[in-house]
Design a protein around this motif. Structure first.
Motif, PDB file in Angstrom:
ATOM      1  N   TRP A 456       1.033  -1.184   0.333  1.00 25.90           N
ATOM      2  CA  TRP A 456      -0.311   0.060  -0.346  1.00 25.90           C
ATOM      3  C   TRP A 456       0.936   1.371   0.255  1.00 25.90           C
ATOM      4  CZ3 TRP A 456      -5.680   0.018   0.087  1.00 25.90           C
ATOM      5  CH2 TRP A 456      -5.689   1.446   0.413  1.00 25.90           C
ATOM      6  N   TRP A 457       2.201   1.016   0.600  1.00 29.44           N
ATOM      7  CA  TRP A 457       2.690   2.487   0.977  1.00 29.44           C
ATOM      8  C   TRP A 457       3.084   2.583   0.158  1.00 29.44           C
ATOM      9  CZ3 TRP A 457       5.173   4.884   5.321  1.00 29.44           C
ATOM     10  CH2 TRP A 457       3.674   5.294   7.130  1.00 29.44           C
ATOM     11  N   LYS A 458       4.187   1.321  -0.743  1.00 32.61           N
ATOM     12  CA  LYS A 458       5.003   1.974  -1.777  1.00 32.61           C
ATOM     13  C   LYS A 458       3.891   2.193  -3.032  1.00 32.61           C
ATOM     14  CE  LYS A 458       5.518  -1.891  -5.053  1.00 32.61           C
ATOM     15  NZ  LYS A 458       6.059  -2.885  -5.067  1.00 32.61           N
ATOM     16  N   VAL A 459       2.727   1.442  -3.652  1.00 37.72           N
ATOM     17  CA  VAL A 459       2.485   2.287  -4.399  1.00 37.72           C
ATOM     18  C   VAL A 459       1.805   3.563  -4.625  1.00 37.72           C
ATOM     19  CG1 VAL A 459      -0.198   2.060  -6.246  1.00 37.72           C
ATOM     20  CG2 VAL A 459       1.013   0.234  -4.859  1.00 37.72           C
ATOM     21  N   GLY A 460       1.515   3.622  -3.581  1.00 39.73           N
ATOM     22  CA  GLY A 460       0.645   5.461  -3.019  1.00 39.73           C
ATOM     23  C   GLY A 460       1.684   6.129  -2.855  1.00 39.73           C
ATOM     24  N   PHE A 461       3.209   5.665  -2.530  1.00 42.56           N
ATOM     25  CA  PHE A 461       4.456   6.630  -3.145  1.00 42.56           C
ATOM     26  C   PHE A 461       4.772   6.840  -5.231  1.00 42.56           C
ATOM     27  CE2 PHE A 461       8.778   7.877  -3.935  1.00 42.56           C
ATOM     28  CZ  PHE A 461       8.900   9.056  -3.211  1.00 42.56           C
ATOM     29  N   VAL A 462       5.041   5.610  -5.311  1.00 47.44           N
ATOM     30  CA  VAL A 462       4.772   5.957  -6.714  1.00 47.44           C
ATOM     31  C   VAL A 462       3.491   6.716  -7.455  1.00 47.44           C
ATOM     32  CG1 VAL A 462       4.416   4.902  -9.018  1.00 47.44           C
ATOM     33  CG2 VAL A 462       5.771   3.595  -7.343  1.00 47.44           C
ATOM     34  N   MET A 463       2.178   6.605  -6.656  1.00 48.57           N
ATOM     35  CA  MET A 463       0.731   7.370  -7.696  1.00 48.57           C
ATOM     36  C   MET A 463       0.844   8.387  -6.975  1.00 48.57           C
ATOM     37  SD  MET A 463      -0.067   5.081  -9.484  1.00 48.57           S
ATOM     38  CE  MET A 463      -1.696   6.367  -9.981  1.00 48.57           C
ATOM     39  N   SER A 464       1.957   9.315  -6.331  1.00 47.77           N
ATOM     40  CA  SER A 464       1.726  10.161  -5.722  1.00 47.77           C
ATOM     41  C   SER A 464       2.981  11.049  -6.593  1.00 47.77           C
ATOM     42  CB  SER A 464       2.104  10.412  -4.764  1.00 47.77           C
ATOM     43  OG  SER A 464       3.906  10.627  -4.262  1.00 47.77           O
ATOM     44  N   VAL A 465       4.041  10.870  -6.921  1.00 45.87           N
ATOM     45  CA  VAL A 465       4.592  10.811  -7.826  1.00 45.87           C
ATOM     46  C   VAL A 465       4.074  11.177  -9.321  1.00 45.87           C
ATOM     47  CG1 VAL A 465       6.920  10.776  -8.476  1.00 45.87           C
ATOM     48  CG2 VAL A 465       6.505   9.778  -6.525  1.00 45.87           C
ATOM     49  N   VAL A 466       3.318  10.049  -9.833  1.00 46.71           N
ATOM     50  CA  VAL A 466       2.732   9.893 -11.332  1.00 46.71           C
ATOM     51  C   VAL A 466       1.966  10.660 -11.059  1.00 46.71           C
ATOM     52  CG1 VAL A 466       1.705   8.327 -12.992  1.00 46.71           C
ATOM     53  CG2 VAL A 466       3.685   7.526 -11.568  1.00 46.71           C
ATOM     54  N   ASN A 467       0.651  11.312 -10.292  1.00 50.37           N
ATOM     55  CA  ASN A 467      -0.096  12.112 -10.213  1.00 50.37           C
ATOM     56  C   ASN A 467       0.323  13.597 -10.408  1.00 50.37           C
ATOM     57  OD1 ASN A 467      -2.375  10.456 -10.134  1.00 50.37           O
ATOM     58  ND2 ASN A 467      -2.598  10.209  -7.800  1.00 50.37           N
ATOM     59  N   LEU A 468       1.275  13.770  -9.669  1.00 45.85           N
ATOM     60  CA  LEU A 468       1.437  15.102  -8.952  1.00 45.85           C
ATOM     61  C   LEU A 468       2.721  15.445 -10.849  1.00 45.85           C
ATOM     62  CD1 LEU A 468       1.996  17.521  -7.252  1.00 45.85           C
ATOM     63  CD2 LEU A 468       3.975  16.668  -6.670  1.00 45.85           C
ATOM     64  N   GLY A 469       3.219  14.560 -11.478  1.00 48.75           N
ATOM     65  CA  GLY A 469       3.914  14.758 -12.120  1.00 48.75           C
ATOM     66  C   GLY A 469       2.887  15.267 -13.443  1.00 48.75           C
ATOM     67  N   VAL A 470       2.228  14.402 -13.690  1.00 45.05           N
ATOM     68  CA  VAL A 470       1.292  14.562 -14.996  1.00 45.05           C
ATOM     69  C   VAL A 470      -0.029  15.302 -15.155  1.00 45.05           C
ATOM     70  CG1 VAL A 470      -1.209  13.591 -15.707  1.00 45.05           C
ATOM     71  CG2 VAL A 470       0.746  12.128 -15.273  1.00 45.05           C
ATOM     72  N   TRP A 471       0.209  15.873 -13.031  1.00 46.60           N
ATOM     73  CA  TRP A 471      -0.970  17.110 -13.075  1.00 46.60           C
ATOM     74  C   TRP A 471      -0.546  18.112 -13.091  1.00 46.60           C
ATOM     75  CZ3 TRP A 471      -5.869  15.417 -10.672  1.00 46.60           C
ATOM     76  CH2 TRP A 471      -6.228  16.070 -10.907  1.00 46.60           C
ATOM     77  N   ILE A 472       0.769  18.380 -13.142  1.00 44.22           N
ATOM     78  CA  ILE A 472       1.565  19.879 -13.033  1.00 44.22           C
ATOM     79  C   ILE A 472       1.514  19.889 -14.188  1.00 44.22           C
ATOM     80  CG2 ILE A 472       3.596  20.708 -12.336  1.00 44.22           C
ATOM     81  CD1 ILE A 472       3.248  19.736  -9.703  1.00 44.22           C
ATOM     82  N   ALA A 473       2.383  18.668 -15.376  1.00 42.95           N
ATOM     83  CA  ALA A 473       2.543  18.707 -16.811  1.00 42.95           C
ATOM     84  C   ALA A 473       1.963  19.431 -17.932  1.00 42.95           C
ATOM     85  CB  ALA A 473       3.506  17.684 -17.450  1.00 42.95           C
ATOM     86  N   VAL A 474       0.186  18.486 -17.826  1.00 44.84           N
ATOM     87  CA  VAL A 474      -0.364  18.889 -17.885  1.00 44.84           C
ATOM     88  C   VAL A 474      -1.468  20.411 -17.531  1.00 44.84           C
ATOM     89  CG1 VAL A 474      -2.921  18.122 -18.636  1.00 44.84           C
ATOM     90  CG2 VAL A 474      -1.235  16.127 -18.038  1.00 44.84           C
ATOM     91  N   GLY A 475      -1.485  20.277 -16.682  1.00 40.51           N
ATOM     92  CA  GLY A 475      -1.751  21.506 -15.992  1.00 40.51           C
ATOM     93  C   GLY A 475      -1.193  22.827 -16.911  1.00 40.51           C
TER      94      GLY A 475
END
Length: 485
Positions: A456-475
């Protein structure tokens, strides 16, 4: 004992130490410092869950009123303590929670999810997209992200996993259950970031942004939804694929899923009259929130977002979809109205008394000494803000404690106000990905046992990086097109 003694003791000690032991810093008034003591004690009690959050809020309001930290007279202090109960944003969330009861009561929420599965359910990843899209579709009128992800989508997800013989209790979670559980959960932070009404703390973010900017930036429902739509859709479309790579299910083909969904739809029967009314009200609210009638017919048909929520609830009452007893029993709505009012009131008066500007100045000096420029400052502040959620079990507590100060510092260091507001607003939901206690949905889905704590923690950290990176890049591209910076 009605409260947890250790968290309650910690909260009281925090308050007393700040009030009586730590000297009032230069540049801070005694009233502001004493309100900070009450505020820190309140946040400590919320984090430690010393009492239900609504009860903590009532005590906080009481203490503000009787200590007189916001006013010179008892009557004015009481008025100050209750001032945020008139906030339209607070009522927007409360009313939307009441309306979301209709999705559960009529069965419309389940019908929407099963229809998605019937369409996309041939492969496991298709079921994942079905769950994510079903959550997205109902998110604008379910401000309890816990109810949405935990009470509406999660039971459907478990039923699907069970139908394929994937259960945590017999060690078969890797077949399909783990993947679907993680898709179920990680849809929740993304959809929460996409609409003001998709999670309860979002109106607090709106209020804090308006306070910091002197109402120069006041995010409407439509502005938020348009700004967050493309980044959110990019994350929703990418998330099931990323999870498929991280925790690839043993079962990748699921031809029986369509049959399962159709059987469940058959059990639900024909669309009922109440479901049709619920769908019509839901659609009408979305159109009014998006200002579509005003675009076509003029400003005479432009309505305040909270007025639209009241209109929707009134329609459901008048048509009998919801009764007054249903609304009275929706405890989370009344609870939210109370605790939001307390936290917004305290945050507002910390700003009015000058505490936030003093604290922001201190942070600003620290970041400025690093010599990283406005872009670097935004990056540092965003990352610290998001990843400090490892220390919080409540997004509301986190936002209340940190958002205003970090936003103020970013603007002072040259960050474009609208751009930084949108980044921090998105981060306030995306931080839910991190832990099994990050938000109310997390313990519900984690508790079903499909994923280990480490996973849960490993996937959570990876998804935080992916989500933040994609959100800012597209945003960055989308918000530039919209002229926000």
């Amino acid at each position: 004992m009605p409260f947890k003694p250790i968290p309650a003791l910690i909260a009281v000690l925090c308050t007393l130490i700040i009030w009586f032991v730590i000297p009032v810093p230069a540049g801070v008034t005694p009233d502001a410092w004493h309100l900070l003591a009450l505020f820190i004690g309140t946040i400590a009690a919320i984090i430690g869950k010393a009492l239900p959050i609504g009860a903590i809020a009532i005590i906080a309001m009481t203490l503000v009123a009787i200590t007189g930290v916001t006013a010179d007279t008892p009557k004015q202090a009481m008025n100050d303590a209750l001032s945020s109960l008139s906030s339209s944003l607070i009522w927007l969330i409360g009313i939307a929670i009441m309306i979301s009861r209709g999705l559960i009561k009529t069965g419309l929420g389940s019908r929407i999810a099963y229809n998605f599965i019937a369409i996309f359910g041939k492969k496991t990843i298709g079921i994942g997209y079905s769950l994510a899209l079903a959550e997205l579709l109902i998110s604008p009128i379910t401000p309890s992200n816990t109810a949405r992800g935990g009470a509406i989508i999660h039971p459907i997800m478990r039923s699907i996993a069970d139908s394929f013989g994937s259960r945590a209790e017999d060690g078969t979670q890797n077949r399909i259950g783990k993947y679907l559980a993680l898709v179920n959960y990680h849809s929740n932070p993304i959809t929460s970031a996409m609409f003001i009404t998709a999670t309860a703390p979002n109106p607090l973010v709106v209020d804090l942004i308006a306070d910091v900017t002197g109402a120069q930036i006041s995010l409407s429902w439509t502005t938020w939804a348009v700004a967050m739509f493309l980044p959110g859709m990019a994350c929703i479309l990418l998330m099931p694929i990323v999870l498929y790579v991280l925790v690839k299910p043993e079962l990748t083909e699921t031809p029986d899923a369509k049959t399962f969904a159709k059987e469940r739809l058959a059990k639900l029967g024909k669309v009922t009259k109440n479901e049709k009314i619920m769908l019509a009200v839901f659609t009408g609210m979305l159109l009014l929130w998006a200002d579509i009638p005003a675009m076509i017919f003029g400003d005479a048909l432009s309505f305040d977002a909270t007025a639209v929520a009241f209109l929707g609830l009134s329609a459901l009452i008048l048509t009998g979809v919801l009764t007054w007893d249903d609304i009275l029993k929706e405890k989370s709505a009344w609870d939210t109205i109370v605790w939001f009012a307390a936290l917004i009131m305290m945050a507002t008066y910390l700003s009015k008394l000058g505490l936030i500007s003093w604290f922001s100045g201190a942070i600003q000096s620290m970041v400025a000494q690093m010599g990283v420029g406005s872009i670097g400052a935004m990056a540092i502040l965003t990352l610290v803000y998001l990843y400090s959620h490892y220390f919080f079990a409540s997004t509301t507590a986190h936002i209340t404690a940190m958002f205003a100060a970090f936003y103020t510092v970013g603007i002072a260091l040259g960050a474009p106000p609208m751009l930084f507001a949108l980044i921090l607003a998105a981060s306030s939901s995306l931080m839910m990905t991190l832990t099994h206690y990050a938000t109310g949905t997390a313990p519900v889905i984690f508790g079903s046992g499909y994923a280990t704590l480490g996973e849960w923690w490993k996937v959570g950290f990876v998804m935080s990086v992916v989500n933040l990176g994609v959100w800012i890049a597209v945003g960055l591209v989308w918000w530039k097109v919209l002229g926000y910076y």
